[in-house]
Design a protein around this motif. Structure first.
Motif, mmCIF file in Angstrom:
data_model
loop_
_atom_site.group_PDB
_atom_site.id
_atom_site.type_symbol
_atom_site.label_atom_id
_atom_site.label_comp_id
_atom_site.label_asym_id
_atom_site.label_seq_id
_atom_site.Cartn_x
_atom_site.Cartn_y
_atom_site.Cartn_z
ATOM 1 N N MET A 1 -6.637 3.765 -4.968
ATOM 2 C CA MET A 1 -8.021 3.530 -5.376
ATOM 3 C C MET A 1 -8.086 2.368 -6.362
ATOM 4 O O MET A 1 -7.153 2.130 -7.112
ATOM 5 N N GLU A 2 -9.241 1.690 -6.336
ATOM 6 C CA GLU A 2 -9.532 0.647 -7.310
ATOM 7 C C GLU A 2 -11.043 0.625 -7.520
ATOM 8 O O GLU A 2 -11.805 0.487 -6.556
ATOM 9 N N GLU A 3 -11.449 0.801 -8.771
ATOM 10 C CA GLU A 3 -12.865 0.810 -9.135
ATOM 11 C C GLU A 3 -13.681 1.774 -8.263
ATOM 12 O O GLU A 3 -14.768 1.451 -7.794
ATOM 13 N N GLY A 4 -13.114 2.966 -8.033
ATOM 14 C CA GLY A 4 -13.814 4.001 -7.283
ATOM 15 C C GLY A 4 -13.820 3.826 -5.782
ATOM 16 O O GLY A 4 -14.455 4.595 -5.065
ATOM 17 N N LYS A 5 -13.123 2.831 -5.279
ATOM 18 C CA LYS A 5 -13.088 2.548 -3.838
ATOM 19 C C LYS A 5 -11.678 2.760 -3.292
ATOM 20 O O LYS A 5 -10.684 2.451 -3.960
ATOM 21 N N VAL A 6 -11.612 3.251 -2.061
ATOM 22 C CA VAL A 6 -10.338 3.395 -1.363
ATOM 23 C C VAL A 6 -9.908 2.004 -0.899
ATOM 24 O O VAL A 6 -10.648 1.333 -0.183
ATOM 25 N N ILE A 7 -8.719 1.580 -1.322
ATOM 26 C CA ILE A 7 -8.239 0.247 -0.921
ATOM 27 C C ILE A 7 -6.927 0.300 -0.140
ATOM 28 O O ILE A 7 -6.485 -0.713 0.399
ATOM 29 N N GLY A 8 -6.305 1.471 -0.083
ATOM 30 C CA GLY A 8 -5.041 1.580 0.629
ATOM 31 C C GLY A 8 -4.590 3.025 0.729
ATOM 32 O O GLY A 8 -5.219 3.932 0.187
ATOM 33 N N ILE A 9 -3.503 3.211 1.434
ATOM 34 C CA ILE A 9 -2.880 4.536 1.542
ATOM 35 C C ILE A 9 -1.369 4.309 1.580
ATOM 36 O O ILE A 9 -0.899 3.309 2.130
ATOM 37 N N VAL A 10 -0.643 5.206 0.953
ATOM 38 C CA VAL A 10 0.811 5.140 0.912
ATOM 39 C C VAL A 10 1.352 6.462 1.437
ATOM 40 O O VAL A 10 0.905 7.531 1.023
ATOM 41 N N SER A 11 2.310 6.367 2.335
ATOM 42 C CA SER A 11 2.933 7.576 2.880
ATOM 43 C C SER A 11 4.361 7.702 2.358
ATOM 44 O O SER A 11 4.955 6.734 1.862
ATOM 45 N N SER A 12 4.905 8.883 2.521
ATOM 46 C CA SER A 12 6.300 9.088 2.119
ATOM 47 C C SER A 12 7.217 8.209 2.970
ATOM 48 O O SER A 12 8.241 7.716 2.477
ATOM 49 N N LEU A 13 6.843 7.945 4.206
ATOM 50 C CA LEU A 13 7.631 7.048 5.046
ATOM 51 C C LEU A 13 7.613 5.622 4.507
ATOM 52 O O LEU A 13 8.637 4.929 4.530
ATOM 53 N N ASP A 14 6.467 5.171 3.984
ATOM 54 C CA ASP A 14 6.395 3.847 3.360
ATOM 55 C C ASP A 14 7.392 3.746 2.212
ATOM 56 O O ASP A 14 8.060 2.717 2.040
ATOM 57 N N ILE A 15 7.482 4.800 1.442
ATOM 58 C CA ILE A 15 8.407 4.800 0.302
ATOM 59 C C ILE A 15 9.856 4.818 0.779
ATOM 60 O O ILE A 15 10.698 4.092 0.249
ATOM 61 N N LEU A 16 10.146 5.604 1.800
ATOM 62 C CA LEU A 16 11.504 5.636 2.343
ATOM 63 C C LEU A 16 11.924 4.272 2.878
ATOM 64 O O LEU A 16 13.078 3.861 2.708
ATOM 65 N N LYS A 17 10.998 3.573 3.493
ATOM 66 C CA LYS A 17 11.304 2.242 4.033
ATOM 67 C C LYS A 17 11.752 1.280 2.936
ATOM 68 O O LYS A 17 12.572 0.402 3.177
ATOM 69 N N THR A 18 11.225 1.447 1.720
ATOM 70 C CA THR A 18 11.628 0.562 0.622
ATOM 71 C C THR A 18 13.100 0.772 0.259
ATOM 72 O O THR A 18 13.757 -0.153 -0.215
ATOM 73 N N MET A 19 13.585 1.964 0.511
ATOM 74 C CA MET A 19 14.979 2.268 0.202
ATOM 75 C C MET A 19 15.927 1.664 1.234
ATOM 76 O O MET A 19 17.062 1.328 0.924
ATOM 77 N N VAL A 20 15.448 1.511 2.448
ATOM 78 C CA VAL A 20 16.268 0.984 3.528
ATOM 79 C C VAL A 20 16.281 -0.540 3.507
ATOM 80 O O VAL A 20 17.295 -1.174 3.799
ATOM 81 N N ASP A 21 15.139 -1.123 3.156
ATOM 82 C CA ASP A 21 15.034 -2.591 3.139
ATOM 83 C C ASP A 21 15.802 -3.126 2.000
ATOM 84 O O ASP A 21 16.518 -3.659 1.595
#
Length: 118
Positions: A98-118
């Motif tokens: 969220m930013e200023e009360g608006k939805v601007i993105g979504i993060v999943s646990s898979l997104d976080i896992l990908k950071t560990m592999v990259d």
């Protein structure tokens, strides 16, 4: 690393008065695992995931009837490690950015896992 570096955007969203069958179609068509649910005024009301959809066979219900109402939120400049800690603490797989009360993105646990592999 910051949340904004791994979040998915633009975000697929739905409204709380959407029929479950339409939400199911949206999630399938967009190939996502969860979507934030917005009220008519644009405020976040919940989140609906493939797990929520799998738990019901009543496609004529509204999203509001089956969505998860407790939404965990992060900011774009939060550290990814802190977002991961929120997921672990609350046993969730998606965080709404969220930013200023608006939805601007979504993060999943898979997104976080990908950071560990990259």
């Amino acid at each position: 690393m910051r949340v904004e570096e791994i979040m998915s955007t633009p975000v697929v969203v739905t409204r709380e008065d959407t029929l479950v069958k339409h939400a199911r179609d949206l999630i399938t068509r967009k190939d996502v695992n969860a979507v934030p649910v917005l009220r008519e005024d644009g405020e976040i009301a919940g989140i609906i995931s493939v797990s929520d959809l799998a738990a019901t066979h009543f496609d004529d219900k509204k999203v509001n009837d089956i969505m998860t109402k407790m939404v965990h939120v992060v900011l774009r400049n939060n550290r990814v490690v802190d977002a991961a800690a929120v997921m672990v603490k609350h046993n969730v797989h998606h965080l709404v950015v969220m930013e200023e009360g608006k939805v601007i993105g979504i993060v999943s646990s898979l997104d976080i896992l990908k950071t560990m592999v990259d």
